[in-house]
Design a protein around this motif. Structure first.
Motif, short mmCIF file in Angstrom:
data_model
loop_
_atom_site.label_atom_id
_atom_site.label_comp_id
_atom_site.label_asym_id
_atom_site.label_seq_id
_atom_site.Cartn_x
_atom_site.Cartn_y
_atom_site.Cartn_z
N LYS A 43 0.82 -1.21 0.00
CA LYS A 43 0.00 0.00 0.00
C LYS A 43 0.85 1.27 0.00
O LYS A 43 0.53 2.24 -0.68
CB LYS A 43 -0.91 -0.02 1.23
N TRP A 44 1.96 1.24 0.75
CA TRP A 44 2.79 2.44 0.83
C TRP A 44 3.35 2.83 -0.54
O TRP A 44 3.43 4.00 -0.88
CB TRP A 44 3.91 2.29 1.86
N LEU A 45 3.72 1.80 -1.37
CA LEU A 45 4.28 2.10 -2.68
C LEU A 45 3.17 2.52 -3.66
O LEU A 45 3.38 3.41 -4.49
CB LEU A 45 5.05 0.88 -3.23
N THR A 46 2.00 1.93 -3.51
CA THR A 46 0.86 2.32 -4.34
C THR A 46 0.50 3.78 -4.11
O THR A 46 0.26 4.54 -5.05
CB THR A 46 -0.37 1.43 -4.03
N GLU A 47 0.49 4.18 -2.84
CA GLU A 47 0.16 5.57 -2.49
C GLU A 47 1.22 6.54 -3.01
O GLU A 47 0.89 7.62 -3.51
CB GLU A 47 0.01 5.71 -0.98
N LEU A 48 2.50 6.14 -2.91
CA LEU A 48 3.57 7.01 -3.41
C LEU A 48 3.47 7.18 -4.93
O LEU A 48 3.68 8.29 -5.44
CB LEU A 48 4.94 6.45 -3.03
N GLU A 49 3.16 6.09 -5.65
CA GLU A 49 3.02 6.20 -7.10
C GLU A 49 1.80 7.05 -7.47
O GLU A 49 1.80 7.75 -8.48
CB GLU A 49 2.93 4.81 -7.74
N ALA A 50 0.76 6.99 -6.65
CA ALA A 50 -0.43 7.80 -6.90
C ALA A 50 -0.11 9.29 -6.72
O ALA A 50 -0.74 10.16 -7.34
CB ALA A 50 -1.56 7.39 -5.96
N GLN A 51 0.88 9.59 -5.90
CA GLN A 51 1.31 10.97 -5.69
C GLN A 51 2.24 11.45 -6.80
O GLN A 51 2.70 12.58 -6.79
CB GLN A 51 2.03 11.10 -4.34
N GLY A 52 2.57 10.55 -7.74
CA GLY A 52 3.40 10.93 -8.87
C GLY A 52 4.87 10.56 -8.71
O GLY A 52 5.71 10.93 -9.53
N LYS A 53 5.22 9.84 -7.66
CA LYS A 53 6.61 9.43 -7.45
C LYS A 53 6.88 8.16 -8.25
O LYS A 53 5.97 7.44 -8.62
CB LYS A 53 6.87 9.22 -5.97
N HIS A 54 8.15 7.90 -8.50
CA HIS A 54 8.52 6.73 -9.31
C HIS A 54 9.05 5.60 -8.44
O HIS A 54 9.77 5.84 -7.46
CB HIS A 54 9.60 7.13 -10.34
N ARG A 55 8.73 4.41 -8.83
CA ARG A 55 9.14 3.22 -8.08
C ARG A 55 10.67 3.09 -8.04
O ARG A 55 11.23 2.67 -7.03
CB ARG A 55 8.53 1.99 -8.78
N GLN A 56 11.34 3.51 -9.12
CA GLN A 56 12.79 3.38 -9.18
C GLN A 56 13.49 4.22 -8.11
O GLN A 56 14.63 3.94 -7.72
CB GLN A 56 13.33 3.79 -10.57
N ASP A 57 12.81 5.25 -7.61
CA ASP A 57 13.40 6.09 -6.57
C ASP A 57 13.53 5.35 -5.25
O ASP A 57 14.28 5.78 -4.37
CB ASP A 57 12.53 7.35 -6.34
N TYR A 58 12.84 4.24 -5.12
CA TYR A 58 12.83 3.50 -3.85
C TYR A 58 13.56 2.16 -3.96
O TYR A 58 13.42 1.30 -3.08
CB TYR A 58 11.37 3.29 -3.39
N LEU A 59 14.34 1.96 -5.00
CA LEU A 59 15.13 0.74 -5.12
C LEU A 59 16.11 0.66 -3.96
O LEU A 59 16.76 1.66 -3.59
CB LEU A 59 15.92 0.72 -6.44
N ALA A 60 16.22 -0.51 -3.37
CA ALA A 60 17.12 -0.71 -2.22
C ALA A 60 18.55 -0.75 -2.71
O ALA A 60 18.86 -1.29 -3.75
CB ALA A 60 16.76 -2.00 -1.50
N ARG A 61 19.43 -0.16 -1.96
CA ARG A 61 20.83 -0.18 -2.28
C ARG A 61 21.46 -1.33 -1.48
O ARG A 61 21.70 -1.20 -0.29
CB ARG A 61 21.52 1.13 -1.88
#
Length: 111
Positions: A92-110
């Protein structure tokens, strides 16, 4: 007839039935051996029997060497404890972030 007489009769009938079944079974085996011999086969060759050896177990599915292990984290959220392996339903947290216009690639784990 008394109960004792009936019990004896049942036992004799069961024994006679067993003898008949064994006789029929032996006759069938002999007939099949004769027919197989006419074709140049043995019963073992005809039915794939092995003389005295147990049949091998059927092949099993191979288990993956990584089965049951944990999948490494692929995405980490902005808050503590928010992780996702990238498999299954998106959290849900990633779905909400993408709904806000953020990109999934910004949250890739290092890793």
């Amino acid at each position: 007839m008394s109960a004792e007489e009936l019990t004896q009769l049942i036992e004799k009938a069961t024994e006679k039935r067993q003898q008949k079944v064994e006789g029929a079974k032996q006759a069938l085996i002999e007939e099949m051996e004769t027919r197989a011999a006419q074709l140049g086969l043995s019963l073992e060759g005809l039915f794939g029997l092995r003389s005295g050896k147990p049949e091998p177990a059927p092949p099993r599915r191979r288990v993956r060497k990584d089965a049951g292990g944990t999948v490494p984290v692929k995405y980490r959220g902005p808050e503590e404890g928010q992780t996702w392996s990238g498999r299954g339903r998106m959290p849900k947290w990633l779905t909400e972030l993408e709904a806000q216009g953020k990109h999934r690639q910004d949250y890739l784990a290092r890793n």
